[in-house]
Design a protein around this motif. Structure first.
Motif, mmCIF file in Angstrom:
data_model
loop_
_atom_site.group_PDB
_atom_site.id
_atom_site.type_symbol
_atom_site.label_atom_id
_atom_site.label_comp_id
_atom_site.label_asym_id
_atom_site.label_seq_id
_atom_site.Cartn_x
_atom_site.Cartn_y
_atom_site.Cartn_z
ATOM 1 N N UNK A 154 11.852 39.826 19.833
ATOM 2 C CA UNK A 154 10.700 40.078 20.705
ATOM 3 C C UNK A 154 9.382 40.182 19.933
ATOM 4 N N UNK A 155 9.374 40.997 18.892
ATOM 5 C CA UNK A 155 8.083 41.257 18.239
ATOM 6 C C UNK A 155 7.552 40.021 17.507
ATOM 7 N N UNK A 156 8.395 39.263 16.784
ATOM 8 C CA UNK A 156 7.857 38.003 16.247
ATOM 9 C C UNK A 156 7.266 37.104 17.342
ATOM 10 N N UNK A 157 7.942 37.044 18.502
ATOM 11 C CA UNK A 157 7.413 36.176 19.571
ATOM 12 C C UNK A 157 6.113 36.726 20.140
ATOM 13 N N UNK A 158 5.978 38.065 20.198
ATOM 14 C CA UNK A 158 4.708 38.656 20.636
ATOM 15 C C UNK A 158 3.554 38.130 19.795
ATOM 16 N N UNK A 159 3.853 37.890 18.524
ATOM 17 C CA UNK A 159 2.776 37.462 17.620
ATOM 18 C C UNK A 159 2.645 35.945 17.569
ATOM 19 N N UNK A 160 3.748 35.253 17.267
ATOM 20 C CA UNK A 160 3.546 33.825 16.982
ATOM 21 C C UNK A 160 3.291 32.990 18.238
#
Ligand code: NAD
Length: 499
Positions: A154-160
């Motif tokens: 989730x958190x990588x996708x929030x950013x990239x």
């Protein structure tokens, strides 16, 4: 043993530094893989590839960029089971939780498909005679993100997702404790049509992070993790002239008013306090019943529910409530704080210290704990435990409960359980915390709103996802254009309309 890689320029690349981190299966305690820890040169290589690739990506129209994300959503759904299994194996969370991890990231990707709308900019026709003024949102160039172990999808996708949608290249430095899923996400994005070099994964620890913070080409850094590291990254990144947003730890309070539905409150507390072994930044770790009678009723409802929790490996089926914590060190820290709580005088109502799971003696399992009569001076109140430990602090009035939550240095999330609209409204209005639940224990905003705490839970001006993400990953350029028609009267320009 599997040797994991970096993902650079569209290929899996072996680590060159000779340094590795052990990646555990937290359920068994075994080292299942080793993750390479990048050095300065490896990071610099990724940055130069990103900078080259970004020019073409920025010139690709936003709709085409969005189409890549559309395809990526399909691939995430196609591979959901595979991603969830890999995630659970490294992190320890249950399969439904792992799917939730992927799903909540996927929803941000879906939101970012709206990039053409979000990037439209602004236009003023006739700001003066013959003058038009317009603002464009342009990509920053190369952005980087440093993410924690607890939401590896989730958190990588929030950013990239927003970074890429806005036309940036992105370098992801995931947690060295859960590096596999980020590598899988990078592969899937390329399958979806993302050009090589636009999303790269550089595994590493402090050395790679410092290289990111000091690299002059990297324009922005996003961070999610613990507060001390958030503060450090914010300071060093900002002093190097970068745009930085850092999200830190939490100590989320849930206030239970005497008029609350006590069964609903107890169910909510058990889910929010013990789900994912308490390893969520939006976990409730402090229950604040108002009045001793409310506290007694709450504890009475909580104890049997907590004692019924099923703790086990993700392979034991979907009725497992939570799995192991991430490492032996995390387990040791949690049990150390539980012991400190007992020594400092809190009442340990449910004691999970002797918890053992047959066949998984070397796994990092921690039994559930419930404390009553915790006071604000105790370590278990002041520190983020990040484990299956719920502390009860009894307040004698609503004002005392409110003040308690407001005085804590963390300000990520909070909740109030009450049937009284007036109290709920007052709470939402006065509390100095970024995300508030009213009869909702984990008030995580959906993708099209923004996510972010206050106080020591966040550093920087903008939140994650939602409209803020499009601001964070772009900069505004405003153009004032004058055309010859504005020069008609004697060749001299007239600013009449602007005077
Ligand atoms: P962490 O701070 O240990 O690590 C986060 C990242 O920082 C990792 O990528 C790690 O490699 C890197 N890092 C660690 N030590 C470093 C150092 N000395 N210098 C530079 N980089 C370093 O956090 P974690 O244990 O992976 O994650 C749990 C924490 O994250 C909890 O505090 C939790 O509350 C927080 N969290 C916050 C949010 C939020 O949105 N506020 C969301 C999820 C997790």
């Amino acid at each position: 043993m599997q040797e994991l890689t970096h993902y650079i320029n569209g290929a899996h690349v072996k680590g060159q530094s000779g340094r590795f981190a052990d990646v555990f299966n937290p359920a068994t305690g075994e080292v299942q893989a080793k993750a390479p820890l990048a050095n300065v040169e490896e990071l610099a290589l990724a940055v130069s590839i990103a900078a080259d690739a970004q020019k073409g990506w920025a010139a690709t129209n936003p709709q085409r960029r969005a189409r890549v994300l559309m395809k990526f959503v399909d691939l995430l759904n196609r591979d959901m089971d595979k991603l969830a299994e890999a995630l659970s194996r490294e992190h320890g969370k249950t399969i439904p939780d792992a799917k939730g991890d992927v799903q909540r990231g996927l929803e941000v990707v879906e939101y970012c498909i709206g990039a053409p709308q979000m990037l439209k900019g602004e236009f003023t026709d006739g700001a003066g005679p013959g003058i038009d003024m317009y603002s464009m949102r342009q990509p920053l160039g190369v952005s980087a993100g440093i993410t924690p172990f607890n939401f590896p999808a989730m958190i990588p996708m929030w950013m990239f997702a927003p970074a890429i949608a806005c036309g940036n290249a992105f370098i992801l430095k995931p947690s060295e404790r859960a590096p596999s899923v980020p590598l899988m996400l990078a592969e899937l994005l390329e399958e979806a049509g993302l050009p090589k070099g636009i999303l790269q994964v550089v595994n590493g620890d402090k050395e790679a992070v410092d290289a990111i913070l000091d690299h002059p080409v990297i324009q922005s850094v996003g961070f999610v993790g613990s507060t001390p590291i958030a503060e450090y990254i914010y300071g060093r990144g900002c002093s190097n002239g970068k745009r930085v947003q850092c999200f830190g730890g939490a100590k989320n309070h849930m206030i239970i008013m005497p008029d609350a539905d006590m069964d609903q409150a107890a169910d909510a507390l058990v889910g929010a306090g013990y789900g994912a072994a308490g390893e969520r930044c939006m976990a409730i770790s402090v229950a604040v019943p108002v009045g001793d009678e409310t506290a007694d009723r709450l504890i009475e409802k909580l104890v049997p529910r907590i004692e019924k929790l099923k703790v086990g490996p993700y392979t034991a089926g979907d009725d497992v409530d939570y799995g192991p914590v991430v490492t032996a060190a995390a387990k040791e820290k949690i049990l150390g704080l539980v012991n400190a709580g007992v020594e400092q005088g809190a009442e340990l109502v449910v004691d999970g210290r002797d918890f053992a799971l047959q066949g998984y003696e070397d796994g990092f399992f921690v039994g559930p704990h419930l404390f009553d009569k915790v006071t604000p001076d105790m370590d278990i109140y002041k520190q983020e435990i990040f484990g299956p430990v719920l502390s009860t602090v009894r307040a004698q009035s609503y004002e005392e409960a409110l003040k308690l939550a407001m005085d804590h240095e963390m300000g990520n999330g909070t909740a109030i359980f009450t049937r009284d609209g007036d109290t709920a409204r007052d709470f939402a209005s006065r509390i100095n915390i970024g995300m508030v639940g009213i009869n909702v224990p984990i008030p995580v905003p959906l993708a099209y709103h923004t996510f972010g705490g206050w106080k020591k839970s966040a550093f920087g001006d903008l939140n994650q996802h939602g409209p803020d993400a499009f601001k964070f990953y772009t900069r505004t350029k405003t153009v004032t254009a004058r055309w010859p028609s504005g020069l008609k009267e004697g060749g001299e320009f007239h600013f009449k309309a602007m005077d």
